[in-house]
Design an enzyme around this catalytic site. Structure first.
Site, mmCIF file in Angstrom:
data_model
loop_
_atom_site.group_PDB
_atom_site.id
_atom_site.type_symbol
_atom_site.label_atom_id
_atom_site.label_comp_id
_atom_site.label_asym_id
_atom_site.label_seq_id
_atom_site.Cartn_x
_atom_site.Cartn_y
_atom_site.Cartn_z
ATOM 1 N N ASP A 63 0.962 -1.416 -0.085
ATOM 2 C CA ASP A 63 -0.106 0.248 -0.062
ATOM 3 C C ASP A 63 0.842 1.458 -0.122
ATOM 4 O OD1 ASP A 63 -2.781 0.811 1.170
ATOM 5 O OD2 ASP A 63 -1.805 2.411 0.820
ATOM 6 N N THR B 30 -11.974 3.899 -1.249
ATOM 7 C CA THR B 30 -11.595 5.235 -2.147
ATOM 8 C C THR B 30 -11.033 4.311 -3.839
ATOM 9 O OG1 THR B 30 -8.987 4.700 -1.361
ATOM 10 C CG2 THR B 30 -10.850 6.614 -0.002
ATOM 11 N N HIS C 153 -10.835 -4.848 -3.353
ATOM 12 C CA HIS C 153 -9.197 -5.382 -2.828
ATOM 13 C C HIS C 153 -9.216 -5.791 -1.382
ATOM 14 C CE1 HIS C 153 -10.112 -0.392 -2.749
ATOM 15 N NE2 HIS C 153 -9.808 -0.725 -1.639
HETATM 16 P P1 DGP Z 1 -9.935 1.562 0.542
HETATM 17 O O1 DGP Z 1 -9.784 2.890 1.145
HETATM 18 O O2 DGP Z 1 -10.241 0.592 0.776
HETATM 19 O O3 DGP Z 1 -10.375 1.443 -1.140
HETATM 20 O O4 DGP Z 1 -8.399 1.360 0.641
HETATM 21 C C1 DGP Z 1 -7.386 2.178 -1.245
HETATM 22 C C2 DGP Z 1 -6.455 1.974 -0.353
HETATM 23 O O5 DGP Z 1 -5.162 2.115 -1.655
HETATM 24 C C3 DGP Z 1 -4.915 2.953 0.727
HETATM 25 O O6 DGP Z 1 -5.206 2.132 1.447
HETATM 26 C C4 DGP Z 1 -4.194 3.483 -0.439
HETATM 27 C C5 DGP Z 1 -4.166 2.240 -1.603
HETATM 28 N N1 DGP Z 1 -3.730 3.072 -2.717
HETATM 29 C C6 DGP Z 1 -4.142 4.173 -3.185
HETATM 30 N N2 DGP Z 1 -3.563 4.485 -5.787
HETATM 31 C C7 DGP Z 1 -2.202 3.525 -4.364
HETATM 32 C C8 DGP Z 1 -1.064 3.885 -5.953
HETATM 33 O O7 DGP Z 1 -1.243 4.085 -6.677
HETATM 34 N N3 DGP Z 1 -0.254 3.148 -4.849
HETATM 35 C C9 DGP Z 1 -0.373 1.875 -4.313
HETATM 36 N N4 DGP Z 1 0.667 1.326 -4.197
HETATM 37 N N5 DGP Z 1 -1.590 2.323 -3.490
HETATM 38 C C10 DGP Z 1 -2.221 2.715 -3.430
#
Ligand code: DGP
Length: 113
Positions: A30, A94, A99
Site C-alpha cells: 500500500d 476510495t 481489494h
Molecule cells: P480503500 O480505502 O479500502 O479503498 O483503500 C485503497 C488503498 O489503496 C489505500 O490504502 C491507498 C491505496 N492506494 C491508492 N492508490 C495507490 C497507488 O497508486 N499505489 C499503491 N501502492 N497504493 C495505492
C-alpha cells in the site's frame, strides 16, 4: 477498466512494489501503509466491490484468500494479521476495484468487531 488505478497497476502502467502474483490475483504494498506490513491483494479482473461478487467471479475471491495465506506466511505474520475489505462510500472505499488489505507486524488494539 481504463480509468481504474488498480487495473493500471496490474497492467504495469503505474509502478508498484509487487509482493505476489498468480493467474488470478496481484498483490503489492500500500502506498500509505497503516501498519508495518500493509499489502493489497486485488483480483486481476475488474470487480468494483463485494456487492458485485457472484458465481461468475467468486473464484477470484477464493484465490485472493489463498494468496493472503501465502503472503502472510512469507511476510512472517505468524502472530496474526487483519484482513479488511471496504465496500462502498459508507465503508470509506476510495478505489473502486475490489481489494483486500493485509495488515500486520504490530499488535492491534482498536477493533470495530
Ligand atoms: P480503500 O480505502 O479500502 O479503498 O483503500 C485503497 C488503498 O489503496 C489505500 O490504502 C491507498 C491505496 N492506494 C491508492 N492508490 C495507490 C497507488 O497508486 N499505489 C499503491 N501502492 N497504493 C495505492
Amino acid at each position: 477498466m481504463a480509468d481504474c488505478i488498480f487495473c493500471m497497476i496490474i497492467n504495469g502502467d503505474i509502478p508498484s512494489t509487487k509482493v505476489y502474483e498468480d493467474e488470478y490475483v496481484y498483490a503489492f504494498r500500500d502506498i500509505n501503509p497503516q501498519a508495518p506490513v500493509h499489502v493489497l491483494v486485488v483480483p486481476k479482473v475488474h470487480i468494483a466491490c463485494t456487492a458485485d461478487i457472484d458465481e461468475s467471479n467468486s473464484v477470484y475471491v477464493a484465490k485472493a484468500y489463498e494468496a493472503i495465506a501465502k503472503i502472510a506466511k512469507a511476510e512472517g505474520l505468524d502472530a496474526g494479521y487483519r484482513v479488511i475489505c471496504n465496500c462502498g462510500d459508507d465503508a470509506g472505499q476510495t478505489v473502486k476495484h475490489l481489494h483486500f488489505h493485509i495488515l500486520g507486524g504490530v499488535k492491534m488494539t482498536e477493533k470495530m468487531v
